[in-house]
Design an enzyme around this catalytic site. Structure first.
Site, PDB file in Angstrom:
ATOM      1  N   GLU A  22      12.150  51.035  42.013  1.00 38.27           N
ATOM      2  CA  GLU A  22      12.652  50.204  40.748  1.00 38.27           C
ATOM      3  C   GLU A  22      11.410  49.675  40.068  1.00 38.27           C
ATOM      4  OE1 GLU A  22      15.710  47.130  40.699  1.00 38.27           O
ATOM      5  OE2 GLU A  22      14.135  45.510  40.106  1.00 38.27           O
ATOM      6  N   LYS A 183      33.465  41.622  41.621  1.00 40.82           N
ATOM      7  CA  LYS A 183      32.769  42.420  40.984  1.00 40.82           C
ATOM      8  C   LYS A 183      32.979  43.887  41.150  1.00 40.82           C
ATOM      9  CE  LYS A 183      28.564  40.624  41.670  1.00 40.82           C
ATOM     10  NZ  LYS A 183      27.143  40.383  41.362  1.00 40.82           N
TER      11      LYS A 183
END
Length: 320
Positions: A22, A183
């Protein structure tokens, strides 16, 4: 281009461990250029995907889109772009997703986002969404299965609901897991966790998620300790639990930058060995746009071939 969930499932089905990196969008053109060089070197190590964060309040939206495009098209690594609800009315979200499609990006990490700079609490912007669940639903409604969607998970619960009272904390933790299930049920494909330094908490979190029917991959987010100040800021902001032995060790060496970085690699290696031995399918490395610590840890646990790591080390000697 491929949906990350398909790549993850193929790796898991084949019993192959994986890793990902990331990055965050730099503030200057020079920083963007330097990051691209670093990403090119790190992409050669074989990450399953890389992702790029989205600044609070859309503050780095254009840079994020530019970096994401370059990662996908020029660096040539499967790219996941973060997208948040902070200061993002629906028309801005629509534009960002349209551009992502144009750039060949088909993976989004859907987040509520942090409060804009200078604010303590997240506030829903007029014409925008209140939470990541709304964003997941919107992406699926507008784009069907085109995008692979990742979401965040919190082994210690979201920082907004971490409190001192043990009984209330227990309720908040489980409410957070139930929200994560919503979610996933709305169309998210996999989970990337918030940073942590207590491996037991990640392992318990995975068990608890499985107990409510969350069956998708849950990738542990690993942030190597690189500087004492950075570690203190990040763990304070995220309300991360720090094991006493870690706190004590860092306190003793906090004025020795090289010792802190070496300890970060050592601790990260031990954590990742335990994570993989305990069944984690792979590792998501929070690089902070640097490569030395992340690459060293991956080498130590055997996910990066030593000859590749040596090549990276030679490059590292020439770069900050």
């Amino acid at each position: 281009m491929a949906r990350i969930i398909d790549k993850l499932n193929a790796k898991i089905d084949a019993g192959e461990l994986f890793f990902s990196f990331e990055y965050f969008p730099p503030k200057t053109d020079e920083g963007v250029a330097n990051l691209k060089e670093r990403q090119t070197r790190m992409a050669a190590l074989g990450p399953t995907f890389c992702d790029i964060t989205w600044g609070a309040g859309g503050s780095t939206a254009d840079v994020t889109l530019d970096v994401a495009r370059a990662m996908q098209q020029e660096v040539g690594v499967e790219t996941m772009m973060h997208l948040t609800c902070t200061n993002m009315p629906v028309d801005k979200l629509k534009d960002a997703l349209t551009k992502a499609k144009e750039y060949g990006i088909c993976n989004i990490l859907a987040l509520r986002g942090d409060p804009p700079k200078g604010q303590d609490h997240f506030e829903q912007v007029e014409g925008g969404f209140a939470c990541a669940l709304d964003l997941v639903k919107y992406i699926r409604a507008e784009h069907g299965d085109y995008f692979g969607i990742g979401v965040s998970g919190y082994p210690e619960a979201h920082p907004d609901v971490i409190v001192e009272d043990g009984e209330q904390m227990h309720k908040n933790y489980w409410a957070d897991i139930e929200y994560l299930k919503k979610k996933i049920d709305a169309g998210a494909d996999f989970v990337v966790t918030q940073l942590f330094y207590d491996v037991d908490r990640y392992q318990q979190f995975v068990k608890d998620c499985r107990s409510v029917g969350i069956s998708c991959p849950i990738l542990p987010g690993v942030m190597p300790i690189m500087t004492y100040g950075g570690f203190k800021r990040m763990t304070s902001f995220c309300k991360t639990a720090v094991p006493q032995h870690v706190a004590d060790t860092l306190e003793a060496i906090k004025d020795n930058e090289a010792a802190v970085k070496a300890y970060g690699i050592s601790l990260g290696t031990m954590m990742c060995q335990r994570l993989l031995a305990g069944g984690a399918p792979g590792l998501h490395m929070y690089t902070l746009n640097l490569e030395r610590s992340a690459v060293a840890i991956l080498e130590n646990v055997g996910l990066v071939p030593k000859k590749e790591a040596a090549k990276a080390d030679r490059q590292l000697a020439k770069s900050p």
